[in-house]
Design an enzyme around this catalytic site. Sequence first.
Site, PDB file in Angstrom:
ATOM      1  N   PRO A  95       0.788  -1.229   0.000  1.00 11.26           N
ATOM      2  CA  PRO A  95       0.000   0.000   0.000  1.00 11.26           C
ATOM      3  C   PRO A  95       0.822   1.283   0.000  1.00 11.26           C
ATOM      4  CG  PRO A  95      -0.104  -1.092   2.131  1.00 11.26           C
ATOM      5  CD  PRO A  95       0.563  -2.049   1.189  1.00 11.26           C
ATOM      6  N   ASN A  96       0.313   2.230  -0.762  1.00 10.20           N
ATOM      7  CA  ASN A  96       0.815   3.606  -0.868  1.00 10.20           C
ATOM      8  C   ASN A  96       2.074   3.733  -1.714  1.00 10.20           C
ATOM      9  OD1 ASN A  96      -1.249   4.765   0.814  1.00 10.20           O
ATOM     10  ND2 ASN A  96      -0.232   3.799   2.547  1.00 10.20           N
ATOM     11  N   ARG A 125       5.606  12.498  -2.272  1.00 10.54           N
ATOM     12  CA  ARG A 125       5.856  13.084  -0.950  1.00 10.54           C
ATOM     13  C   ARG A 125       7.013  12.345  -0.285  1.00 10.54           C
ATOM     14  NH1 ARG A 125       1.223  12.902   2.889  1.00 10.54           N
ATOM     15  NH2 ARG A 125       2.744  14.045   4.108  1.00 10.54           N
ATOM     16  N   TYR A 171      11.994   8.345   1.033  1.00 14.35           N
ATOM     17  CA  TYR A 171      11.794   7.279   0.034  1.00 14.35           C
ATOM     18  C   TYR A 171      12.474   7.558  -1.300  1.00 14.35           C
ATOM     19  CZ  TYR A 171       8.274   5.719   3.371  1.00 14.35           C
ATOM     20  OH  TYR A 171       7.644   5.283   4.504  1.00 14.35           O
ATOM     21  N   ASN A 203       8.005  -5.775  -1.513  1.00 11.99           N
ATOM     22  CA  ASN A 203       7.998  -4.654  -0.573  1.00 11.99           C
ATOM     23  C   ASN A 203       6.567  -4.574  -0.036  1.00 11.99           C
ATOM     24  OD1 ASN A 203       7.981  -2.342   0.911  1.00 11.99           O
ATOM     25  ND2 ASN A 203       9.021  -1.074  -0.619  1.00 11.99           N
ATOM     26  N   ALA A 241       3.385  -1.062   4.566  1.00 12.23           N
ATOM     27  CA  ALA A 241       2.900  -1.124   5.957  1.00 12.23           C
ATOM     28  C   ALA A 241       2.453  -2.524   6.364  1.00 12.23           C
ATOM     29  CB  ALA A 241       1.764  -0.130   6.153  1.00 12.23           C
ATOM     30  N   HIS A 252       4.524  -4.774   8.808  1.00 13.93           N
ATOM     31  CA  HIS A 252       4.502  -4.661  10.272  1.00 13.93           C
ATOM     32  C   HIS A 252       3.187  -5.127  10.891  1.00 13.93           C
ATOM     33  CE1 HIS A 252       7.857  -2.200   9.051  1.00 13.93           C
ATOM     34  NE2 HIS A 252       7.039  -1.333   8.460  1.00 13.93           N
ATOM     35  N   ASP A 306       1.717 -15.898   6.445  1.00 13.23           N
ATOM     36  CA  ASP A 306       1.223 -17.259   6.222  1.00 13.23           C
ATOM     37  C   ASP A 306       1.156 -17.581   4.728  1.00 13.23           C
ATOM     38  OD1 ASP A 306       1.039 -17.766   8.919  1.00 13.23           O
ATOM     39  OD2 ASP A 306      -1.105 -17.364   9.056  1.00 13.23           O
ATOM     40  N   GLU A 354      12.621  -9.890   0.798  1.00 12.41           N
ATOM     41  CA  GLU A 354      11.886  -8.723   1.314  1.00 12.41           C
ATOM     42  C   GLU A 354      12.720  -7.477   1.040  1.00 12.41           C
ATOM     43  OE1 GLU A 354      11.026  -9.096   5.482  1.00 12.41           O
ATOM     44  OE2 GLU A 354      10.509  -6.957   5.690  1.00 12.41           O
ATOM     45  N   HIS A 392      12.898  -3.026   1.217  1.00 18.86           N
ATOM     46  CA  HIS A 392      12.354  -1.737   1.644  1.00 18.86           C
ATOM     47  C   HIS A 392      13.230  -0.635   1.076  1.00 18.86           C
ATOM     48  CE1 HIS A 392       9.569  -3.620   4.386  1.00 18.86           C
ATOM     49  NE2 HIS A 392      10.558  -4.425   4.745  1.00 18.86           N
ATOM     50  N   LEU A 393      12.589   0.438   0.704  1.00 20.05           N
ATOM     51  CA  LEU A 393      13.319   1.611   0.217  1.00 20.05           C
ATOM     52  C   LEU A 393      14.127   2.235   1.351  1.00 20.05           C
ATOM     53  CD1 LEU A 393      10.192   2.936  -1.585  1.00 20.05           C
ATOM     54  CD2 LEU A 393      12.314   2.399  -2.802  1.00 20.05           C
ATOM     55  N   SER A 394      13.467   2.429   2.479  1.00 15.90           N
ATOM     56  CA  SER A 394      14.103   3.105   3.609  1.00 15.90           C
ATOM     57  C   SER A 394      14.772   2.080   4.520  1.00 15.90           C
ATOM     58  CB  SER A 394      13.047   3.892   4.397  1.00 15.90           C
ATOM     59  OG  SER A 394      12.085   3.011   4.957  1.00 15.90           O
ATOM     60  N   ARG A 444      14.270   4.128  11.805  1.00 10.16           N
ATOM     61  CA  ARG A 444      13.042   4.918  11.863  1.00 10.16           C
ATOM     62  C   ARG A 444      12.273   4.597  13.159  1.00 10.16           C
ATOM     63  NH1 ARG A 444       9.980   4.510   6.378  1.00 10.16           N
ATOM     64  NH2 ARG A 444       8.978   6.347   7.299  1.00 10.16           N
ATOM     65  N   ARG A 462       8.570   0.090  13.060  1.00 12.96           N
ATOM     66  CA  ARG A 462       9.011  -0.399  11.739  1.00 12.96           C
ATOM     67  C   ARG A 462      10.116  -1.443  11.857  1.00 12.96           C
ATOM     68  NH1 ARG A 462       6.378   3.149   8.163  1.00 12.96           N
ATOM     69  NH2 ARG A 462       6.167   5.210   9.067  1.00 12.96           N
TER      70      ARG A 462
END
Length: 150
Positions: free
Chosen positions: A11-12, A19, A24, A75, A78, A81, A88, A99, A101-103, A108, A112
Amino acid sequence: MPLPVLVLNGPNLNMLGVRQPEVYGRQTLADIEADCRARAGALGLEIDFRQTNSEAELLGWVHASRGQASAVVINPAAFTHTSIALLDALLLLDVPVIEVHLSNVHRREAFRRHSYVSQAAQGVICGFGGQSYILAIDAVASILGIAPEN
Ligand code: CA2
Protein backbone atom coordinates in the site's frame (compact mmCIF):
# COMPACT_ATOMS: atom_id res chain seq x y z
CA MET A 1 14.07 -18.83 -19.60
CA PRO A 2 13.12 -19.39 -15.94
CA LEU A 3 9.62 -18.61 -14.72
CA PRO A 4 9.10 -14.85 -14.12
CA VAL A 5 10.23 -13.16 -10.94
CA LEU A 6 7.19 -11.67 -9.24
CA VAL A 7 7.87 -8.19 -7.80
CA LEU A 8 5.07 -7.20 -5.42
CA ASN A 9 4.46 -3.81 -3.85
CA GLY A 10 2.09 -2.98 -1.02
CA PRO A 11 0.00 0.00 0.00
CA ASN A 12 0.82 3.61 -0.87
CA LEU A 13 3.88 2.75 -2.94
CA ASN A 14 1.93 4.02 -5.97
CA MET A 15 2.46 7.48 -4.40
CA LEU A 16 6.26 7.30 -4.51
CA GLY A 17 8.00 10.42 -5.75
CA VAL A 18 5.06 12.58 -4.66
CA ARG A 19 5.86 13.08 -0.95
CA GLN A 20 8.66 12.40 1.55
CA PRO A 21 11.52 12.23 -0.99
CA GLU A 22 13.93 12.57 1.97
CA VAL A 23 12.70 9.17 3.21
CA TYR A 24 11.79 7.28 0.03
CA GLY A 25 13.78 9.03 -2.70
CA ARG A 26 12.58 10.85 -5.83
CA GLN A 27 11.94 7.85 -8.04
CA THR A 28 8.37 6.93 -8.86
CA LEU A 29 7.28 3.30 -8.75
CA ALA A 30 7.21 3.38 -12.57
CA ASP A 31 10.89 4.45 -12.53
CA ILE A 32 11.72 1.57 -10.19
CA GLU A 33 9.78 -0.85 -12.38
CA ALA A 34 11.72 0.29 -15.48
CA ASP A 35 15.05 -0.16 -13.66
CA CYS A 36 14.02 -3.62 -12.42
CA ARG A 37 12.93 -4.63 -15.92
CA ALA A 38 16.26 -3.47 -17.38
CA ARG A 39 18.33 -5.31 -14.76
CA ALA A 40 16.24 -8.47 -15.02
CA GLY A 41 16.48 -8.37 -18.82
CA ALA A 42 20.27 -8.11 -18.65
CA LEU A 43 20.25 -11.23 -16.47
CA GLY A 44 17.89 -13.10 -18.78
CA LEU A 45 15.02 -12.88 -16.30
CA GLU A 46 11.45 -11.79 -16.89
CA ILE A 47 9.65 -9.82 -14.19
CA ASP A 48 6.00 -9.39 -13.33
CA PHE A 49 5.82 -6.09 -11.38
CA ARG A 50 2.64 -5.20 -9.46
CA GLN A 51 1.34 -2.83 -6.78
CA THR A 52 -1.84 -2.94 -4.76
CA ASN A 53 -3.39 -1.08 -1.85
CA SER A 54 -5.48 -4.13 -0.97
CA GLU A 55 -4.25 -6.82 1.42
CA ALA A 56 -6.71 -9.32 -0.07
CA GLU A 57 -5.43 -8.68 -3.59
CA LEU A 58 -1.83 -9.07 -2.42
CA LEU A 59 -2.67 -12.41 -0.75
CA GLY A 60 -4.40 -13.54 -3.95
CA TRP A 61 -1.30 -12.72 -6.01
CA VAL A 62 0.92 -14.64 -3.61
CA HIS A 63 -1.41 -17.67 -3.75
CA ALA A 64 -1.61 -17.54 -7.56
CA SER A 65 2.19 -17.38 -7.86
CA ARG A 66 2.53 -21.00 -6.70
CA GLY A 67 4.20 -22.85 -9.56
CA GLN A 68 4.15 -19.70 -11.71
CA ALA A 69 7.15 -17.72 -10.42
CA SER A 70 10.80 -18.55 -9.90
CA ALA A 71 11.08 -16.10 -6.96
CA VAL A 72 9.13 -13.37 -5.21
CA VAL A 73 10.58 -9.96 -4.41
CA ILE A 74 8.21 -8.10 -2.11
CA ASN A 75 8.00 -4.65 -0.57
CA PRO A 76 4.96 -5.22 1.64
CA ALA A 77 5.03 -1.55 2.80
CA ALA A 78 2.90 -1.12 5.96
CA PHE A 79 1.67 -4.75 5.75
CA THR A 80 5.25 -5.68 6.72
CA HIS A 81 4.50 -4.66 10.27
CA THR A 82 0.90 -5.83 10.57
CA SER A 83 0.08 -8.84 8.44
CA ILE A 84 0.32 -12.38 9.81
CA ALA A 85 -1.94 -13.30 6.85
CA LEU A 86 0.76 -12.17 4.42
CA LEU A 87 3.40 -14.12 6.36
CA ASP A 88 1.22 -17.26 6.22
CA ALA A 89 0.66 -16.82 2.46
CA LEU A 90 4.39 -16.39 1.78
CA LEU A 91 5.18 -19.47 3.89
CA LEU A 92 3.10 -21.48 1.39
CA LEU A 93 5.64 -20.75 -1.36
CA ASP A 94 8.52 -23.05 -2.16
CA VAL A 95 10.55 -20.45 -4.08
CA PRO A 96 12.92 -17.80 -2.67
CA VAL A 97 11.25 -14.73 -1.17
CA ILE A 98 13.29 -11.53 -0.84
CA GLU A 99 11.89 -8.72 1.31
CA VAL A 100 12.84 -5.21 0.23
CA HIS A 101 12.35 -1.74 1.64
CA LEU A 102 13.32 1.61 0.22
CA SER A 103 14.10 3.10 3.61
CA ASN A 104 16.27 1.72 6.39
CA VAL A 105 13.43 0.61 8.62
CA HIS A 106 15.87 0.16 11.53
CA ARG A 107 16.66 3.89 11.61
CA ARG A 108 13.04 4.92 11.86
CA GLU A 109 10.18 4.53 14.34
CA ALA A 110 10.37 1.47 16.63
CA PHE A 111 7.24 -0.10 15.12
CA ARG A 112 9.01 -0.40 11.74
CA ARG A 113 11.76 -2.60 13.22
CA HIS A 114 9.48 -5.61 13.41
CA SER A 115 8.57 -7.43 10.21
CA TYR A 116 6.18 -10.39 10.15
CA VAL A 117 7.24 -11.03 6.55
CA SER A 118 10.94 -11.55 7.37
CA GLN A 119 10.18 -14.98 8.79
CA ALA A 120 9.27 -16.13 5.25
CA ALA A 121 12.14 -14.33 3.54
CA GLN A 122 15.44 -15.79 2.48
CA GLY A 123 16.90 -12.32 2.85
CA VAL A 124 15.98 -8.71 3.55
CA ILE A 125 17.37 -5.63 1.78
CA CYS A 126 16.55 -2.16 3.07
CA GLY A 127 17.80 1.40 3.00
CA PHE A 128 19.06 1.78 -0.56
CA GLY A 129 16.05 3.46 -2.12
CA GLY A 130 15.10 2.02 -5.52
CA GLN A 131 18.49 0.28 -5.58
CA SER A 132 17.13 -2.11 -2.90
CA TYR A 133 15.02 -3.71 -5.65
CA ILE A 134 17.99 -4.06 -8.01
CA LEU A 135 20.03 -5.69 -5.25
CA ALA A 136 17.12 -8.08 -4.68
CA ILE A 137 17.00 -9.02 -8.37
CA ASP A 138 20.75 -9.63 -8.29
CA ALA A 139 20.22 -11.82 -5.21
CA VAL A 140 17.51 -13.79 -7.03
CA ALA A 141 19.84 -14.31 -10.01
CA SER A 142 22.58 -15.52 -7.69
CA ILE A 143 20.21 -17.90 -5.87
CA LEU A 144 18.95 -19.26 -9.21
CA GLY A 145 22.54 -19.75 -10.37
CA ILE A 146 22.38 -17.11 -13.11
CA ALA A 147 25.74 -15.41 -13.62
CA PRO A 148 25.91 -11.81 -14.91
CA GLU A 149 27.48 -11.64 -18.38
CA ASN A 150 30.23 -9.31 -17.15
O1 CA2 B 1 10.81 1.72 3.16
C1 CA2 B 1 9.91 1.05 2.65
O2 CA2 B 1 10.00 0.59 1.50
C2 CA2 B 1 8.62 0.79 3.41
O3 CA2 B 1 8.16 -0.52 3.08
C3 CA2 B 1 7.63 1.83 2.92
C4 CA2 B 1 6.30 1.79 3.67
C5 CA2 B 1 6.52 1.79 5.19
O4 CA2 B 1 5.28 1.61 5.85
C6 CA2 B 1 7.48 0.71 5.63
O5 CA2 B 1 7.68 0.84 7.02
C7 CA2 B 1 8.80 0.86 4.91
C8 CA2 B 1 5.44 3.01 3.31
C9 CA2 B 1 5.17 3.20 1.87
C10 CA2 B 1 4.51 4.55 1.73
O6 CA2 B 1 4.87 5.10 0.52
C11 CA2 B 1 4.83 6.45 0.39
C12 CA2 B 1 5.04 6.93 -0.85
C13 CA2 B 1 5.06 8.29 -1.07
C14 CA2 B 1 4.83 9.16 -0.05
C15 CA2 B 1 4.61 8.66 1.21
C16 CA2 B 1 4.60 7.31 1.42
